[in-house]
Structure formats: C-alpha cells, structure tokens
Design an enzyme around this catalytic site. Structure first.
Site, PDB file in Angstrom:
ATOM      1  N   ASP A   1      22.043 -27.539  41.380  1.00 21.25           N
ATOM      2  CA  ASP A   1      23.279 -27.325  42.015  1.00 21.25           C
ATOM      3  C   ASP A   1      23.452 -26.095  42.811  1.00 21.25           C
ATOM      4  O   ASP A   1      22.551 -25.189  42.722  1.00 21.25           O
ATOM      5  CB  ASP A   1      24.361 -27.400  40.930  1.00 21.25           C
TER       6      ASP A   1
ATOM      7  N   ASP B   1      25.822 -22.841  43.495  1.00 23.77           N
ATOM      8  CA  ASP B   1      27.020 -22.012  43.202  1.00 23.77           C
ATOM      9  C   ASP B   1      27.525 -21.139  44.398  1.00 23.77           C
ATOM     10  O   ASP B   1      26.437 -20.739  45.140  1.00 23.77           O
ATOM     11  CB  ASP B   1      26.766 -20.947  42.085  1.00 23.77           C
TER      12      ASP B   1
ATOM     13  N   ASP C   1      21.383 -12.028  35.758  1.00 21.81           N
ATOM     14  CA  ASP C   1      20.496 -11.712  34.972  1.00 21.81           C
ATOM     15  C   ASP C   1      19.061 -11.510  35.667  1.00 21.81           C
ATOM     16  O   ASP C   1      18.650 -10.378  35.087  1.00 21.81           O
ATOM     17  CB  ASP C   1      20.239 -12.946  33.944  1.00 21.81           C
TER      18      ASP C   1
HETATM   19  P1  ATP Z   1      19.779 -23.549  36.643  1.00 21.14           P
HETATM   20  O1  ATP Z   1      18.822 -24.250  37.581  1.00 21.14           O
HETATM   21  O2  ATP Z   1      19.393 -23.889  35.428  1.00 21.14           O
HETATM   22  O3  ATP Z   1      21.278 -24.026  37.141  1.00 21.14           O
HETATM   23  P2  ATP Z   1      20.672 -21.112  37.286  1.00 21.14           P
HETATM   24  O4  ATP Z   1      20.048 -19.896  37.703  1.00 21.14           O
HETATM   25  O5  ATP Z   1      21.614 -21.676  38.716  1.00 21.14           O
HETATM   26  O6  ATP Z   1      19.706 -22.095  36.776  1.00 21.14           O
HETATM   27  P3  ATP Z   1      23.094 -21.111  35.867  1.00 21.14           P
HETATM   28  O7  ATP Z   1      23.116 -21.024  34.461  1.00 21.14           O
HETATM   29  O8  ATP Z   1      23.635 -22.229  36.631  1.00 21.14           O
HETATM   30  O9  ATP Z   1      21.492 -20.795  36.044  1.00 21.14           O
HETATM   31  O10 ATP Z   1      23.710 -19.896  36.363  1.00 21.14           O
HETATM   32  C1  ATP Z   1      23.922 -19.568  37.883  1.00 21.14           C
HETATM   33  C2  ATP Z   1      23.844 -17.995  38.121  1.00 21.14           C
HETATM   34  O11 ATP Z   1      24.755 -17.115  37.300  1.00 21.14           O
HETATM   35  C3  ATP Z   1      22.498 -17.486  37.691  1.00 21.14           C
HETATM   36  O12 ATP Z   1      21.513 -17.761  38.842  1.00 21.14           O
HETATM   37  C4  ATP Z   1      22.561 -15.923  37.448  1.00 21.14           C
HETATM   38  O13 ATP Z   1      22.656 -15.334  38.648  1.00 21.14           O
HETATM   39  C5  ATP Z   1      23.873 -15.863  37.009  1.00 21.14           C
HETATM   40  N1  ATP Z   1      23.971 -16.007  35.359  1.00 21.14           N
HETATM   41  C6  ATP Z   1      24.045 -17.231  34.745  1.00 21.14           C
HETATM   42  N2  ATP Z   1      23.879 -16.899  33.295  1.00 21.14           N
HETATM   43  C7  ATP Z   1      23.934 -15.595  33.374  1.00 21.14           C
HETATM   44  C8  ATP Z   1      23.687 -14.601  32.180  1.00 21.14           C
HETATM   45  N3  ATP Z   1      23.656 -15.048  31.051  1.00 21.14           N
HETATM   46  N4  ATP Z   1      23.801 -13.341  32.421  1.00 21.14           N
HETATM   47  C9  ATP Z   1      23.803 -12.989  33.828  1.00 21.14           C
HETATM   48  N5  ATP Z   1      23.738 -13.855  34.752  1.00 21.14           N
HETATM   49  C10 ATP Z   1      23.948 -15.050  34.704  1.00 21.14           C
HETATM   50 MG    MG Z   2      22.858 -23.317  38.579  1.00 17.23          MG
END
Ligand code: ATP
Ligand code: MG
Length: 407
Positions: A30, A32, A109
């Site tokens: 997805d 963001d 993160d």
């Molecule tokens: P996925 O492929 O699982 O969606 P993702 O990196 O997009 O991986 P998400 O949980 O969708 O993970 O979160 C989107 C973004 O928000 C992350 O890439 C990170 O930059 C930030 N983020 C998410 N969770 C945290 C956290 N616990 N602490 C700090 N930043 C976070």
């Molecule tokens: Mg994501």
C-alpha cells in the site's frame, strides 16, 4: 491524487513501506502519503475524504475501493511515555504536533522506512541514509536503538519482520538490545500483538520470521508455552511441527491460496495443546473431553499474551477436535466427517502432523485417497475399514479391560 495536493500548494510525498518496496523492485502492499497540509486542509482538497483517529489524526481519501492514508508531517515530540499516556488531554495535543518533513523522517522507525518520494520532481528525499542502507540490505533504527524499542516495543517485532521479508540484516547496534528487551512486549496491548503476529506469519516469510524470533528470544514472549515445548526433544527428535506448518503457510501465500489466522494459530499452539491432551488421556480422560479441555486451557492462557478473536478461536478448536475423529474410519462416520465445514482444514492439519512424524502417515494417506476416490471406491475403502476396525475392536475388548475413558 498527489498532484491535487501539489496543485493546491501543498507538498505531497509517498513514504514508508511503499517507497521502500518500490525501490527494491518489490510489489508495494500500500502507499502512505505525507504532506504539510493539515488534515482539515487535506479534506478541503478531496471531497471523498474522512478524518480518522484521535491520537494520530489522519485523512483517509477514498478512491473507489481503495483508501489512501494521508498524514500530516509529525513533529519531534518524544513518543508518549507511560505518564503521558494517562494524561489524556496532554497526549492528544502532543501526538498531533505537526512538524517539518525532516522531523517527520526522524520519528519513523527504520532508515529504509523514512524515504520520501516527491511527485513534484520525481526525486527521492533521504534525510537518514536510508538509500545506502537499502543498497546494503541493512535495517537500522533511527536514534538510539534501546530508547526507540522502549518507546514502542512493537518495533522489535517490526525489525524481525522486515529482516525476514526483505532478507536484510539488522544492524549490530539495533540487534544487541533485542536479546534483552523482549520482556517489554508484555506491556503491548494484546490486540496489537495479535495484528503484528498475523503480519509476521502471513506474509510469505513465516519460517524466517519464526527462526529470527527464536534467535532473539522474542518467540517466548509471544508464545511461551509453545516455546517451552520446542525446547524439549521428543524421543530424541526435535519437534518440527511448527516450522513445517509455517513452511506450508508460506507456500500457500506464495501460491496465492487463502490462509486463515485460525489455521495459523492452530499450528502455533498445537504443541502445548497436544502435551496437555496426552497428559489428560493418560490420566483416563476421554479423548474428546481431553481435547476440549486442553484446547480451552491453552487458548485461555494465550490470550493473556495476544488476543485471539473468537471468530478464529472457535474454528481452531474444531480443527483440533476433529483430529481424533480421523482415526475412526468405519461406516457413516467417514462421510459425516467429510461433510463437516472444518473438514478440509482439519485434514490439512492431519497431513502436517503426519509429515512431522506425530500422526500415522498411513492414516493421512487413507484420508487423501478417500477424497480423491470415485464414490464406489470410497464405499469399498470405508467398508474394508469398517470390517478391520470391527475385528480390531473385538480383539481389544477381549484382551484388555475397557479404559475409564471409553466407559
Ligand atoms: P508494510 O509493508 O508492512 O506496510 P510499512 O513500512 O509500510 O510496511 P506500516 O506499518 O504500513 O509499515 O507503516 C508505514 C510507515 O509508518 C513505516 O514505513 C514507518 O515509516 C512508519 N511507522 C510505522 N510504525 C511505526 C512505529 N512503530 N514507529 C515508528 N514509525 C513507524
Ligand atoms: Mg504500509
């Protein structure tokens, strides 16, 4: 949609996992979007937009079936400490502090999750060295690792998850605290852990995630009883059921077949259920009651760690409960079992048990054959089995007193 924000005079960037995965040539799950527009300003640009969240206010922009999450750059406030959590009003304000894109990057993160793709000029903006880490396959937390894990212990699971999914190594400075800080997971709400467990084990790299979790002593925090079973060998054989089950899940995910949390949790909790079940049966409890009881107890203790919604725990218990019924291969029982809504999942579970050497391989094969056979052959197989079971039963009855369970 990013251009709509640009045209209205705002910055608009893709950020997070979507950018990371695109740069790695993976298919992003997805996207963001991060912007300097406030949620209200975002809403004024898009008709089809809803503001959600109390702690973190986000705009959800709807496009047909798709929802794109648009977040305003967040400021550098420290994440809420436990005392902030209680100060209800203060926290709302603090968590909605808006900031610059640079501040927004630093509160993410991992460096590889803090890359921004600017649609205005197609550039990747990198404040944290994320591009180099992406190139080198390194997961590196922003800031002091132990502090960041303490702020949000789920980041430990995210480290493992991304390392497993991307095949990255965790930077040594971020790796070391993992071995000591697992206990922090106990303070994470059970529902959030449940969600994170699904992500760990249902993304196609469950085996790698499992092995890393075990390596960092984190698996014991998520599934203490299973971990305890895995520490013991059985007749000098290590228990391979869990890892086989996860491997099977990975194959299904990669083939695009459905996997359900019920089956996954049935696999993850089977060893402690089986241990308790065998103790109960040995003490004379009837199979069916022993399974009810052991399933119920193990689930009750597990939900102290991670919640398991009832819509999953009910089918899990059915999968376990049906295992014993596979041993009864006579007469009408066979077709009744095959018509059970949980038959297919329970059969898959039986096959896994047989592969792990814990159930009779010939039994699993019999159930494979019967499903593939034409109706007449099916009946022959069942009748043959009925006769054989009848003989076995008569023999047993004569030579052995009826066990308390059977009475
Ligand atoms: P996925 O492929 O699982 O969606 P993702 O990196 O997009 O991986 P998400 O949980 O969708 O993970 O979160 C989107 C973004 O928000 C992350 O890439 C990170 O930059 C930030 N983020 C998410 N969770 C945290 C956290 N616990 N602490 C700090 N930043 C976070
Ligand atoms: Mg994501």
């Amino acid at each position: 949609m990013l251009y709509r924000l640009n045209n209205a005079g705002y910055q608009a960037h893709l950020v997070g996992g979507g950018v990371r995965d695109l740069l790695l040539g993976l298919e992003p799950k997805d996207f963001d979007v991060a912007t300097d527009a406030s949620p209200e300003q975002v809403r004024s640009v898009f008709r089809n937009c809803r503001l959600i969240g109390r702690r973190f206010r986000l705009a959800h922009v709807h496009f047909g079936h798709e929802i794109i999450e648009v977040a305003t750059f967040r400021g550098m406030q420290e994440d809420a400490s436990p005392s902030d959590m209680d100060a209800t009003n203060g926290m709302l304000m603090r968590d909605n502090t808006y900031g610059t894109i640079e501040e927004d990057a630093l509160r993410r993160d991992f460096t590889v999750n803090a890359l921004y793709y600017n649609v205005a000029d197609f550039s990747v903006i990198d404040y944290t060295g994320g591009l180099a880490d992406l190139e080198n396959g390194v997961l590196r937390l922003l800031g002091d690792p132990a502090t960041r894990y303490r702020e949000d212990p789920v980041r430990m699971l995210r480290a493992v998850r991304f390392a497993a999914k991307l095949g990255f190594r965790i930077d040594p400075a971020c790796e070391a605290p993992l071995l000591d800080l697992g206990f922090l997971l106990r303070s994470v709400p059970a529902a959030r852990l449940f969600e994170e467990i699904l992500k760990l084990f249902m993304s196609g790299t469950a085996v790698q995630a499992f092995e890393k979790l075990r390596h960092y002593n984190l698996f014991a925090e998520l599934f203490p009883e299973t971990d305890d079973c895995l520490a013991h060998e059985e007749q000098q054989f290590p228990i391979t059921f869990v890892v086989r089950g996860l491997h099977n899940t990975d194959l299904r995910v990669r083939e695009g077949k459905p996997v359900t949390p019920a089956f996954l949790f049935a696999v993850l909790l089977w060893e402690p259920v089986r241990r308790l079940f065998e103790q109960l049966v040995a003490s004379g409890v009837h199979y069916s009651i022993a399974m009810q009881q052991s399933g119920g107890e193990v689930i009750a203790r597990q939900i102290a760690q991670s919640s398991i919604p009832r819509r999953f725990s009910m089918p899990m218990r059915e999968i376990w409960q049906l295992q014993h019924r596979f041993e009864q291969r006579g007469g009408k029982r066979v077709k009744r079992l095959m018509a059970h809504p949980r038959f297919r999942a329970a059969y898959d579970f039986l096959v896994l048990r047989a592969e792990a050497g814990e159930a009779d391989a010939a039994l699993a094969q019999w159930w494979t054959d019967i499903q593939e056979a034409q109706p007449e052959i099916q009946n022959q197989l069942i009748n043959k089995e009925s006769a054989a079971t009848g003989r076995r039963r008569r023999r047993r009855r004569r030579s052995k007193p009826i066990s308390p369970g059977e009475a």
